[in-house]
Design a protein around this motif. Structure first.
Motif, short mmCIF file in Angstrom:
data_model
loop_
_atom_site.label_atom_id
_atom_site.label_comp_id
_atom_site.label_asym_id
_atom_site.label_seq_id
_atom_site.Cartn_x
_atom_site.Cartn_y
_atom_site.Cartn_z
N ALA A 284 0.65 -1.10 -0.08
CA ALA A 284 -0.20 -0.31 0.03
C ALA A 284 0.06 0.91 -0.21
N VAL A 285 2.06 1.23 0.93
CA VAL A 285 3.20 2.30 0.97
C VAL A 285 4.06 2.32 -0.54
N HIS A 286 4.00 1.29 -1.24
CA HIS A 286 5.29 1.80 -2.26
C HIS A 286 4.22 1.20 -3.96
N ARG A 287 3.73 1.22 -3.83
CA ARG A 287 2.40 0.90 -5.30
C ARG A 287 3.50 0.15 -6.03
N PRO A 288 4.26 -0.82 -5.65
CA PRO A 288 5.38 -1.52 -6.11
C PRO A 288 5.03 -1.92 -7.89
N GLU A 289 5.18 -2.00 -8.84
CA GLU A 289 4.71 -1.90 -10.45
C GLU A 289 4.56 -4.21 -10.90
N LEU A 290 5.77 -4.57 -10.12
CA LEU A 290 5.77 -6.01 -9.66
C LEU A 290 5.37 -6.61 -8.18
N ILE A 291 4.99 -7.68 -8.37
CA ILE A 291 5.47 -8.37 -6.50
C ILE A 291 5.81 -9.60 -6.92
N PHE A 292 6.88 -10.02 -6.08
CA PHE A 292 6.89 -11.78 -6.23
C PHE A 292 6.62 -12.16 -5.08
N LEU A 293 6.11 -13.03 -5.24
CA LEU A 293 4.70 -13.32 -3.69
C LEU A 293 4.84 -15.07 -4.04
N ASP A 294 4.86 -15.21 -2.62
CA ASP A 294 5.27 -16.68 -2.32
C ASP A 294 4.33 -17.10 -2.03
N ILE A 295 3.68 -18.35 -2.00
CA ILE A 295 1.95 -19.10 -2.33
C ILE A 295 2.13 -19.22 -0.94
N GLU A 296 3.11 -19.56 0.20
CA GLU A 296 2.55 -20.52 1.44
C GLU A 296 3.37 -19.23 2.39
N LEU A 297 3.36 -18.68 3.02
CA LEU A 297 3.35 -18.06 3.85
C LEU A 297 3.13 -17.97 5.46
N GLN A 298 3.95 -17.93 6.77
CA GLN A 298 4.28 -18.49 8.42
C GLN A 298 2.59 -17.75 8.18
N THR A 299 2.35 -17.13 7.57
CA THR A 299 0.88 -16.01 8.89
C THR A 299 -0.24 -16.31 7.91
N GLY A 300 0.00 -16.80 6.38
CA GLY A 300 -1.33 -17.18 5.29
C GLY A 300 -0.58 -17.53 4.36
N THR A 301 -1.68 -17.35 3.22
CA THR A 301 -1.21 -16.81 2.06
C THR A 301 -0.64 -16.26 1.04
N GLY A 302 -0.43 -16.28 0.08
CA GLY A 302 0.13 -15.16 -0.77
C GLY A 302 -1.15 -15.10 -1.38
N PHE A 303 -2.23 -15.42 -1.41
CA PHE A 303 -3.92 -15.03 -1.81
C PHE A 303 -4.55 -14.06 -0.65
N ASP A 304 -4.25 -14.87 0.65
CA ASP A 304 -5.30 -13.19 1.94
C ASP A 304 -4.11 -12.19 1.06
N VAL A 305 -3.35 -12.60 0.93
CA VAL A 305 -2.14 -10.34 0.48
C VAL A 305 -3.37 -9.49 -0.07
N LEU A 306 -3.53 -10.67 -1.07
CA LEU A 306 -3.91 -10.43 -1.98
C LEU A 306 -5.84 -9.99 -2.22
N GLN A 307 -6.38 -10.98 -1.62
CA GLN A 307 -7.76 -10.33 -0.12
C GLN A 307 -8.25 -9.04 0.43
N ARG A 308 -6.74 -8.97 0.22
CA ARG A 308 -7.04 -7.61 1.37
C ARG A 308 -6.54 -6.05 0.73
N LEU A 309 -5.75 -7.11 -0.05
CA LEU A 309 -5.29 -5.21 -1.12
C LEU A 309 -6.47 -4.58 -1.17
N ASN A 310 -6.02 -3.12 -1.37
CA ASN A 310 -7.37 -2.63 -2.06
C ASN A 310 -7.59 -2.05 -3.59
N HIS A 311 -5.49 -2.37 -4.22
CA HIS A 311 -6.03 -1.93 -5.43
C HIS A 311 -5.00 -3.28 -5.63
N LEU A 312 -5.07 -3.78 -7.07
CA LEU A 312 -4.46 -4.73 -7.65
C LEU A 312 -3.38 -4.34 -8.91
N ASN A 313 -3.30 -3.03 -9.31
CA ASN A 313 -2.82 -2.30 -10.66
C ASN A 313 -1.12 -2.96 -10.01
#
Length: 251
Positions: A48-77
């Motif tokens: 949210a702070v850095h608004r990167p143009e590209l994200i390398f997203l690990d699917i399995e994280l200790q606190t959830g999944t990469g899909f949990d990250v995507l679900q919580r974002l306000n923008h997916l651009n």
């Protein structure tokens, strides 16, 4: 001068994170790494702070999944490259949505190819739609709800799997025949779609044909045997595929 793309890494394993950073620094100078995150909350905040143009997203994280990250974002651009240590259940959904993924340990050539594709797609208007399609497929993984992303000369189309009657090889391209008479020419070969659709009631009946078994109208025994699909078009049946086809159709 190579075009630059800003990137953020979401990876909770120190060794994997450092390896990816080293590869990017040494072999992908066009990537400008702006930040890294190690868990879901950290990732959501930093994206949210850095608004990167590209994200390398690990699917399995200790606190959830990469899909949990995507679900919580306000923008997916942004462009997205998943990373995973094994053939994750979601790889199929990722392929349906024409998104990239890298298996760990990451192969350098595959990384460079994925980065190059991300740069080429940086100005694409379909970034958010691709990710939304992925999340929709993960939410409703049943065949009747799945959508596949198809890139044509005119743009990107999201087609329900159930609407595909059959696919026909056209050199290095694939022609999709859809319910309602619509046809699409897509810039991937038939083998790629055979792999993607193999668990969705589809069968390669011939070198040139991949058919939806649920859309078969008629099997004709004469002339060596061939298939009539719903809509009236004909699909070829190789002699070597005949027994498998008849078995799968319950004949």
């Amino acid at each position: 001068m190579n075009p630059k793309i800003t990137a953020l890494i979401v990876e909770d394993e120190f060794h994997s994170r450092e390896t990816l950073k080293g590869f990017l620094r040494e072999y992908c100078p066009e990537v400008q790494l702006v930040e890294e995150a190690t868990n879901v909350d950290d990732a959501v905040n930093k994206i949210a702070v850095h608004r990167p143009e590209l994200i390398f997203l690990d699917i399995e994280l200790q606190t959830g999944t990469g899909f949990d990250v995507l679900q919580r974002l306000n923008h997916l651009n942004f462009q997205l490259i998943f990373t995973t240590a094994f053939e994750h259940y979601a790889i199929k959904a990722i392929k349906f949505s024409s998104l990239d993924y890298l298996l760990k340990p990451i192969d350098l050539e595959e990384l460079q190819a994925a980065v190059q594709k991300a740069i080429e797609r940086k100005e694409s208007e379909n970034r958010q739609e691709l990710i939304e399609n992925l999340l929709g497929n993960l939410t409703n993984p049943q065949s009747e709800h799945l959508k596949i992303c198809l890139s044509t000369a005119e743009g990107v189309e999201f087609i329900p799997i159930k609407d595909i009657l059959f696919c026909e090889a056209a050199g290095s391209y694939t022609k999709f025949f859809l319910s309602g008479g619509k046809e699409l020419l897509v810039s991937k070969n038939l083998k790629e779609y055979e792999i993607i659709l193999q668990n969705q009631h589809f069968m390669r009946t011939h070198n040139s044909f991949l058919i939806n078994l649920q859309e078969v109208k008629k099997y004709v025994r004469s002339d060596g045997g061939y298939i009539i699909m719903n809509g009236g078009k004909q699909a070829n049946l190789s002699p070597s595929k005949k027994d498998e086809f008849l078995k799968r159709m319950g004949f």
